[in-house]
Design a protein around this motif. Structure first.
Motif, PDB file in Angstrom:
ATOM      1  N   ARG A  90       0.624 -15.323  -9.085  1.00 53.46           N
ATOM      2  CA  ARG A  90       1.894 -14.588  -9.192  1.00 53.46           C
ATOM      3  C   ARG A  90       2.135 -13.811  -7.906  1.00 53.46           C
ATOM      4  O   ARG A  90       1.184 -13.315  -7.303  1.00 53.46           O
ATOM      5  CB  ARG A  90       1.873 -13.603 -10.368  1.00 53.46           C
ATOM      6  CG  ARG A  90       1.906 -14.256 -11.721  1.00 53.46           C
ATOM      7  CD  ARG A  90       1.989 -13.219 -12.823  1.00 53.46           C
ATOM      8  NE  ARG A  90       3.350 -12.678 -12.946  1.00 53.46           N
ATOM      9  CZ  ARG A  90       3.752 -11.947 -13.976  1.00 53.46           C
ATOM     10  NH1 ARG A  90       2.911 -11.657 -14.950  1.00 53.46           N
ATOM     11  NH2 ARG A  90       4.982 -11.491 -14.049  1.00 53.46           N
ATOM     12  N   ALA A  92       2.921 -10.510  -6.091  1.00 54.05           N
ATOM     13  CA  ALA A  92       2.783  -9.095  -6.450  1.00 54.05           C
ATOM     14  C   ALA A  92       3.962  -8.328  -5.864  1.00 54.05           C
ATOM     15  O   ALA A  92       3.832  -7.600  -4.876  1.00 54.05           O
ATOM     16  CB  ALA A  92       1.470  -8.544  -5.938  1.00 54.05           C
ATOM     17  N   GLU A 138       6.867  -5.497  -6.176  1.00 54.32           N
ATOM     18  CA  GLU A 138       7.088  -4.235  -6.879  1.00 54.32           C
ATOM     19  C   GLU A 138       8.391  -4.300  -7.650  1.00 54.32           C
ATOM     20  O   GLU A 138       9.432  -4.643  -7.118  1.00 54.32           O
ATOM     21  CB  GLU A 138       7.131  -3.088  -5.864  1.00 54.32           C
ATOM     22  CG  GLU A 138       5.802  -2.929  -5.118  1.00 54.32           C
ATOM     23  CD  GLU A 138       5.928  -2.024  -3.909  1.00 54.32           C
ATOM     24  OE1 GLU A 138       7.071  -1.749  -3.510  1.00 54.32           O
ATOM     25  OE2 GLU A 138       4.903  -1.605  -3.377  1.00 54.32           O
ATOM     26  N   ALA A 139       8.317  -3.981  -8.958  1.00 48.08           N
ATOM     27  CA  ALA A 139       9.503  -4.009  -9.818  1.00 48.08           C
ATOM     28  C   ALA A 139       9.831  -2.588 -10.245  1.00 48.08           C
ATOM     29  O   ALA A 139       9.731  -2.213 -11.405  1.00 48.08           O
ATOM     30  CB  ALA A 139       9.250  -4.893 -11.037  1.00 48.08           C
ATOM     31  N   LEU A 188       3.244   0.016  -5.482  1.00 50.27           N
ATOM     32  CA  LEU A 188       1.831  -0.321  -5.640  1.00 50.27           C
ATOM     33  C   LEU A 188       0.924   0.805  -5.159  1.00 50.27           C
ATOM     34  O   LEU A 188      -0.127   1.067  -5.734  1.00 50.27           O
ATOM     35  CB  LEU A 188       1.512  -1.599  -4.846  1.00 50.27           C
ATOM     36  CG  LEU A 188       1.950  -2.920  -5.487  1.00 50.27           C
ATOM     37  CD1 LEU A 188       1.701  -4.054  -4.502  1.00 50.27           C
ATOM     38  CD2 LEU A 188       1.225  -3.169  -6.775  1.00 50.27           C
ATOM     39  N   ILE A 208      -3.181  -4.835  -8.510  1.00 52.21           N
ATOM     40  CA  ILE A 208      -2.502  -6.110  -8.753  1.00 52.21           C
ATOM     41  C   ILE A 208      -2.713  -6.603 -10.183  1.00 52.21           C
ATOM     42  O   ILE A 208      -1.877  -7.312 -10.732  1.00 52.21           O
ATOM     43  CB  ILE A 208      -3.002  -7.171  -7.738  1.00 52.21           C
ATOM     44  CG1 ILE A 208      -2.550  -6.783  -6.325  1.00 52.21           C
ATOM     45  CG2 ILE A 208      -2.501  -8.556  -8.074  1.00 52.21           C
ATOM     46  CD1 ILE A 208      -3.149  -7.644  -5.233  1.00 52.21           C
ATOM     47  N   TYR A 218       0.057  -7.034 -12.855  1.00 52.53           N
ATOM     48  CA  TYR A 218       1.023  -8.102 -12.627  1.00 52.53           C
ATOM     49  C   TYR A 218       0.531  -9.440 -13.192  1.00 52.53           C
ATOM     50  O   TYR A 218       1.321 -10.335 -13.464  1.00 52.53           O
ATOM     51  CB  TYR A 218       1.301  -8.259 -11.122  1.00 52.53           C
ATOM     52  CG  TYR A 218       2.041  -7.098 -10.513  1.00 52.53           C
ATOM     53  CD1 TYR A 218       3.433  -7.121 -10.397  1.00 52.53           C
ATOM     54  CD2 TYR A 218       1.369  -5.966 -10.065  1.00 52.53           C
ATOM     55  CE1 TYR A 218       4.120  -6.060  -9.839  1.00 52.53           C
ATOM     56  CE2 TYR A 218       2.053  -4.896  -9.506  1.00 52.53           C
ATOM     57  CZ  TYR A 218       3.429  -4.948  -9.396  1.00 52.53           C
ATOM     58  OH  TYR A 218       4.113  -3.898  -8.858  1.00 52.53           O
ATOM     59  N   ARG A 230      -1.465  -9.656 -15.948  1.00 54.28           N
ATOM     60  CA  ARG A 230      -1.882  -9.489 -17.331  1.00 54.28           C
ATOM     61  C   ARG A 230      -1.330 -10.551 -18.284  1.00 54.28           C
ATOM     62  O   ARG A 230      -2.048 -11.038 -19.153  1.00 54.28           O
ATOM     63  CB  ARG A 230      -1.484  -8.088 -17.792  1.00 54.28           C
ATOM     64  CG  ARG A 230      -1.904  -7.746 -19.223  1.00 54.28           C
ATOM     65  CD  ARG A 230      -3.372  -7.966 -19.461  1.00 54.28           C
ATOM     66  NE  ARG A 230      -4.213  -7.289 -18.470  1.00 54.28           N
ATOM     67  CZ  ARG A 230      -5.527  -7.421 -18.436  1.00 54.28           C
ATOM     68  NH1 ARG A 230      -6.140  -8.231 -19.285  1.00 54.28           N
ATOM     69  NH2 ARG A 230      -6.222  -6.772 -17.531  1.00 54.28           N
ATOM     70  N   PRO A 250      -3.075 -13.139  -6.566  1.00 56.92           N
ATOM     71  CA  PRO A 250      -1.725 -12.971  -6.023  1.00 56.92           C
ATOM     72  C   PRO A 250      -1.392 -14.103  -5.053  1.00 56.92           C
ATOM     73  O   PRO A 250      -2.288 -14.712  -4.455  1.00 56.92           O
ATOM     74  CB  PRO A 250      -1.798 -11.616  -5.302  1.00 56.92           C
ATOM     75  CG  PRO A 250      -3.241 -11.429  -4.996  1.00 56.92           C
ATOM     76  CD  PRO A 250      -4.001 -12.108  -6.093  1.00 56.92           C
ATOM     77  N   GLU A 286       6.528 -16.253 -12.306  1.00 56.46           N
ATOM     78  CA  GLU A 286       7.481 -15.307 -11.707  1.00 56.46           C
ATOM     79  C   GLU A 286       7.881 -15.749 -10.308  1.00 56.46           C
ATOM     80  O   GLU A 286       7.982 -14.931  -9.383  1.00 56.46           O
ATOM     81  CB  GLU A 286       6.880 -13.901 -11.674  1.00 56.46           C
ATOM     82  CG  GLU A 286       6.534 -13.340 -13.033  1.00 56.46           C
ATOM     83  CD  GLU A 286       7.750 -13.007 -13.884  1.00 56.46           C
ATOM     84  OE1 GLU A 286       8.856 -12.871 -13.326  1.00 56.46           O
ATOM     85  OE2 GLU A 286       7.596 -12.902 -15.117  1.00 56.46           O
ATOM     86  N   ASN A 306      10.434 -14.302  -7.557  1.00 57.41           N
ATOM     87  CA  ASN A 306      10.113 -13.196  -6.641  1.00 57.41           C
ATOM     88  C   ASN A 306       9.351 -13.660  -5.398  1.00 57.41           C
ATOM     89  O   ASN A 306       8.739 -12.847  -4.719  1.00 57.41           O
ATOM     90  CB  ASN A 306       9.308 -12.122  -7.381  1.00 57.41           C
ATOM     91  CG  ASN A 306      10.176 -11.378  -8.384  1.00 57.41           C
ATOM     92  OD1 ASN A 306      11.370 -11.181  -8.162  1.00 57.41           O
ATOM     93  ND2 ASN A 306       9.581 -10.978  -9.493  1.00 57.41           N
ATOM     94  N   ASP A 361      13.355  -9.466  -8.268  1.00 55.64           N
ATOM     95  CA  ASP A 361      13.004  -8.105  -7.856  1.00 55.64           C
ATOM     96  C   ASP A 361      12.794  -7.988  -6.349  1.00 55.64           C
ATOM     97  O   ASP A 361      12.233  -7.000  -5.881  1.00 55.64           O
ATOM     98  CB  ASP A 361      11.726  -7.654  -8.574  1.00 55.64           C
ATOM     99  CG  ASP A 361      11.903  -7.618 -10.082  1.00 55.64           C
ATOM    100  OD1 ASP A 361      12.935  -7.088 -10.531  1.00 55.64           O
ATOM    101  OD2 ASP A 361      11.015  -8.116 -10.807  1.00 55.64           O
TER     102      ASP A 361
END
Length: 357
Positions: free
Chosen positions: A201, A203, A205-206, A210, A221, A224, A226, A254, A272, A275, A304
């Motif tokens: 994914r 990483a 920032e939404a 961080l 990280i 993100y 999970r 990441p 995701e 992004n 994001d």
């Protein structure tokens, strides 16, 4: 004293009516032209009180759920159901399929009823044998059990992943894109079709920075990633996932960690992906080696990235749409398998964004 029946009419000591031959038309899709008859009778065999109780639910709550959704009336008498309404044939098909689900001692829940109604106009309800066979072939089998795709789009998605080396799954949250991709990866790993599994994914920032999150880089990280861990734990168990992570058979990382690598005999999932930047997407796609399968999932409505940065997912969809060997599966709000409100929320946001253009 005998326990009260969970049905409106007890089964014991009562002769059940039988259906005359050729009395009922085949099940039809909701939305298809209604036949002159708006009622039908459905007899469920075998007449098993446990299965019928599961089908009807406590105080007939499952039947009421079907009645409300399809605007029909259902009157059960033992294993015979009288159904009235324009969608009587569709309701009969839903009842039949739900009753079939109870054969393996599976207790039906309101969530299962919702999912069946959500797709009341596809494959099994249409009675199309080819689509039914495709759905059965799309069942994902892991050591923890079988995972059945819900609806035609999920079936197409799973079948596409099995046929192509690179696959895109695009659509709103709650459509099962990531979950089914992880399930296909676990199935391939357990069948020794691949040697390792990589879950990736970006990483991005939404809203939160961080740098303000506690812990070192790996701990920052981890949140993100999970959702990917959760799917793995459900399909493999905590202990097995822990052992495979230690042996690096499963790697969760990441996107930035993929640069410079070549991934052979691996199942790689990029989650995701909306992004990613265009250069990151190109970098990821060129990591694919021999014997590998890649699945890229994303929701183009939840980007994001910093303002002015173009999504690598949207860029890739333009460039790769005519490239042979790459599959694209597009999900819509109709494919949402979470709470029914999620589908309405997705539709409301889509309408608002369309009006703002």
């Amino acid at each position: 004293m005998t326990a009260p029946s969970r049905f409106r009419y007890p089964l014991k000591n009562r002769k059940l009516p039988t259906e005359p031959a050729n009395a009922e038309p085949p099940p039809a899709l909701p939305g298809t032209p209604a036949s002159p008859a708006t009622s039908r009778t459905l007899t469920l065999e075998p007449a098993d009180t446990r299965r019928l109780a599961s089908l009807c639910g406590q105080l007939n709550e499952h039947l009421k759920q079907i009645e409300q959704r399809l605007d029909v009336q259902i009157n059960p008498r033992g294993n015979v159901f009288a159904i009235n309404g324009n969608a009587a044939n569709a309701a009969a098909a839903v009842l039949q399929q739900l009753y079939d689900e109870t054969a393996g001692k599976q207790e039906l829940t309101p969530e299962a009823i919702h999912l069946m109604l959500q797709h009341a106009n596809v494959d099994a309800i249409a009675g199309d044998e080819r689509q039914t066979a495709a759905r059965e072939a799309a069942v994902i089998r892991t050591k923890k059990g079988a995972i059945k795709p819900r609806g035609a789009t999920q079936v197409d998605y799973v079948n596409a992943i099995r046929r192509h080396d690179i696959n895109f799954g695009i659509g709103p949250a709650g459509t099962g894109k990531t979950y089914l991709a992880v399930a296909c990866a676990v199935e391939a790993l357990q069948a020794d079709k691949v040697e390792r599994l990589l879950l990736v994914r970006p990483a991005v920032e939404a809203g939160e920075k961080l740098g303000f999150l506690p812990g070192d880089l790996a701990q920052k990280i981890d949140p993100y990633l999970r959702p990917l861990y959760d799917a793995l734990y459900e399909m493999l168990g905590f202990e097995t996932v822990g052992k495979l992570l230690e042996r690096q058979v499963i790697e969760v990382a990441p996107l930035a960690y993929m640069r410079g690598r070549t991934l052979n005999n691996a199942f790689i999932i990029l989650d995701e992906s909306q992004n990613t930047t265009a250069s990151q997407m190109k970098m990821f796609l060129t990591r694919i080696g021999f014997g590998s399968t890649a699945v890229i999932t994303g929701d183009a409505t939840q980007i994001d990235l910093p303002r002015g940065t173009r999504s690598g997912l949207l860029h890739a969809l333009e460039i790769l749409r005519d490239v042979e060997g790459i599959s694209f599966t597009r999900f819509t709000s109709r494919d949402v398998v979470r709470h029914p409100l999620v589908q309405r929320i997705v539709d409301a946001y889509d309408r608002h964004e369309d009006g703002a253009v």
